[in-house]
Design an enzyme around this catalytic site. Structure first.
Site, short mmCIF file in Angstrom:
data_model
loop_
_atom_site.label_atom_id
_atom_site.label_comp_id
_atom_site.label_asym_id
_atom_site.label_seq_id
_atom_site.Cartn_x
_atom_site.Cartn_y
_atom_site.Cartn_z
N LYS A 147 -2.06 1.05 -11.39
CA LYS A 147 -2.28 1.15 -9.95
C LYS A 147 -3.53 1.98 -9.63
O LYS A 147 -3.86 2.91 -10.37
CB LYS A 147 -1.07 1.81 -9.27
N GLU A 183 2.57 3.49 -13.88
CA GLU A 183 3.98 3.69 -13.52
C GLU A 183 4.81 2.73 -14.35
O GLU A 183 4.39 1.60 -14.60
CB GLU A 183 4.19 3.35 -12.04
N ARG A 223 1.49 5.57 8.96
CA ARG A 223 1.16 4.85 10.19
C ARG A 223 2.38 4.10 10.69
O ARG A 223 3.41 4.06 10.03
CB ARG A 223 0.08 3.83 9.88
N ARG A 239 7.40 -12.81 9.42
CA ARG A 239 5.97 -12.72 9.73
C ARG A 239 5.41 -14.13 9.73
O ARG A 239 5.41 -14.81 8.69
CB ARG A 239 5.25 -11.90 8.67
#
Lengths: 462, 124
Positions: free
Chosen positions: A164, A206, A298, A345
């Site tokens: 990552k 990870e 956010r 969505r």
């Protein structure tokens, strides 16, 4: 801290975004009797947010880098319109610490956590360290950014593992590496992607949890150290790390696990001295063990799911916190589950052509309606979807007293929803709500890919 | 209605260079227009080159303390400085895209301007 205990009501808020989320924020501003300023690029002159706001200013050409990502232009717009706060929405500059800092420097309130908190939690490896200190489980990994000895680090964690980017997000700069033979190649491509997308090529590892669920917890923290966590959202239905369907509460999470998740989320937020609305993301193994992934600083695309379940306007809550108000409800009230909710969505994409964006003119727009249906969208008949931005055109949010009725309602809504002129993902959502695994609640982050593979298999058999 | 009369008048009108004919008598009236009398489709043709604001901000014609150096009718060269747009963190130059005569000045000192707003028109 004493200086912080002041409530400063906003008179005018600039919404630094476009599309459905700009409308979403404008609606709450209207209800709160706060004046609004919209910003738009030259490609967005005919957008609804431009019409709905009390004022609108053109800030740049179509390309987002020169408009919705242009910090100088947006702060200037806030200054000259006399806005006392800026709401960043999601995407664009919403998690950009430089933007939050520029807004603060101009003497304007950034509706969100401080620039310092954003930059701290934005570095995923730092966020992990905070979680570890808070006693929240994290997936075994590299404990920070990896150096040249990354082979040794990877061997110690064991395969399969995830590569990552430290500043990553949205699946960019991320690779699943199943065996050591692939490590070099994947590390280099992920790093190159990270450099291209985030201008930073620090990477970390990870352990890869197989068949995981993506479970996230909405949190809210005020400036006085009070923190609440809401019922979890299950966002396991993803395609290439892009969420398609979000559901709350998760059909997989029992009450005991739910309380553990909420406690873990609150602990992370408290340890980060967080203030504002945020989301703590977890990866959940089939054993119901969960691991901290990251904090999104956010408002999220899928926030309406939580709004429906808990019954509170989360944008209003964000504004109240930014004005210096205390959290208006207790943990018990926040975590109350009033109904089941799901969000589909709907993107202007061709699901049969590898979900390629499909901009163009919408010749018919007849959204679903009726009991338990909410549509958050900026589309109208005759609107031309520009090719410059995100392909999300609507969020279909459905609620019902239980999951069985919820899915029946979702199927009905997806059948009702009529969009002509552009291809949309509605047809693909219909497949999801009739998928046996999804109906039984047996989902994980790989389900969508398996569905797509199966479809291809059927086609080649024909 | 006397269609024969209408046809006769129309045919006659075509032989002339008139574009429109009106006649009235005892409350009856006749009005005929040729295609030439119809308004031109909205085709805005202008020889003027507009100079648009490169950013959202505040317009300044010159540095502080100096007087406005621009006046209508003035000759400019390509690249000539026509002022600045001041934003929170930057100053964007406004320059003439071509040589010519400054025909219109539609911005004033200290005015707040949006991105893309025409500030000047130059006749090349």
């Amino acid at each position: 801290m004493s200086g912080k205990n002041k409530i400063t009501p906003f008179h005018k808020v600039l919404v630094a975004n476009r599309g459905e989320i700009a409308l979403r924020v404008l609606r709450t501003l209207k209800e709160m009797n706060i004046k609004s300023v919209a910003i738009y690029s030259e490609a967005d002159r005919n957008c609804l947010h431009v019409r709905m706001a009390d004022e609108a200013v053109c800030i740049g050409p179509a390309s987002s880098s020169q408009s919705y990502l242009n910090i100088d232009a947006i702060v200037t717009a806030a200054k000259i319109t006399g806005a006392d706060a800026v709401h960043p929405g999601y995407g664009f500059l919403s998690e950009n610490a430089d933007f939050a800092a520029a807004v603060e420097k101009a003497g304007i309130v950034f509706i969100g956590p401080t620039a310092k908190t954003i930059s701290m939690l934005g570095v995923k490896s730092t966020a992990r360290e905070i979680a570890v200190k808070a006693g929240v489980p994290v997936t075994p990994g590299s404990d920070g950014v990896v150096g040249k000895n990354y082979h040794a680090v990877a061997r110690k964690i064991g395969f399969p593992l995830m590569i990552k980017a430290a500043l990553g997000g949205g699946g960019k700069g991320m690779r699943a590496c199943l065996k050591e033979a692939d490590l070099d190649r994947m590390f280099k491509t992920a790093q190159a992607e990270a450099r291209a997308n985030f201008g930073d090529d620090r990477m970390y590892f990870e352990k890869l949890v197989l068949n995981p669920r993506h479970i996230e917890v909405q949190v809210a923290a005020d400036n006085y150290g009070n923190v609440v966590a809401f019922a979890e959202r299950d966002c396991s239905l993803q395609r290439r790390h892009q969420k398609l369907v979000e559901e709350s509460p998760s059909p997989f999470v029992d009450n005991k696990t739910r309380l553990q998740l909420q406690a873990a989320a609150c602990n992370v937020v408290k340890a980060a001295k967080y203030s504002g609305l945020g989301t703590v993301e977890f990866l959940m193994a089939p054993t119901k063990e969960f691991y901290f992934m990251e904090v999104n600083t956010r408002l999220q695309v899928e926030h309406p799911v939580t709004e429906e379940v808990c019954g509170y306007d989360l944008v209003k809550l964000q504004i109240q916190i930014a004005q210096g108000e205390k959290l208006p409800f207790s943990q018990k009230e926040a975590a109350t589950i009033r109904c089941h909710a799901i969000e589909h969505r709907i993107n202007a994409e061709d699901s049969e052509q590898n979900f390629a964006p499909c901009p163009g003119t919408v010749t018919e727009w007849t959204p679903a309606g009726g009991l338990g249906v909410r549509i958050d969208s900026h589309i109208y008949t005759g609107y031309t979807i520009p090719s410059f931005y995100d392909s999300l055109i609507a969020k279909l949010i459905v609620t019902a007293p239980d999951r069985a009725r919820l899915l029946a309602r979702s199927r009905r809504c997806l059948d009702d929803f009529c969009v002509e002129g552009v291809k949309t993902t509605i047809a693909f959502h219909r497949k999801i709500v009739t998928n046996a695994d999804f109906i039984s609640g047996n989902t994980d982050t790989g389900l969508i890919e398996r569905m797509l593979k199966q479809e291809k298999g059927h086609e080649s058999q024909r | 209605m006397d269609t024969k009369l209408v046809k006769e008048v129309t045919d006659w009108l075509k032989t002339t260079d008139l574009a429109e004919f009106c006649y009235g008598n005892n409350g009856d009236s006749l009005e005929i227009k040729t295609s030439e009398a119809l308004p031109e489709p909205a085709q805005f043709q202008s020889a003027l080159v507009s100079v648009c604001s490169p950013a959202i901000g505040v317009y300044h014609a010159a540095e502080k303390g100096k007087s406005l150096p621009l006046s209508q009718g003035q000759k400019v060269e390509q690249g000539d400085l026509l002022g600045w747009i001041e934003t929170v963190g930057k100053k964007h130059k406004v320059t003439a895209p071509c040589a010519g005569q400054l025909q219109a000045i539609s911005v004033q000192e200290g005015a707040v301007v949006e991105f893309g707003l025409p500030l000047f028109f130059i006749e090349p």
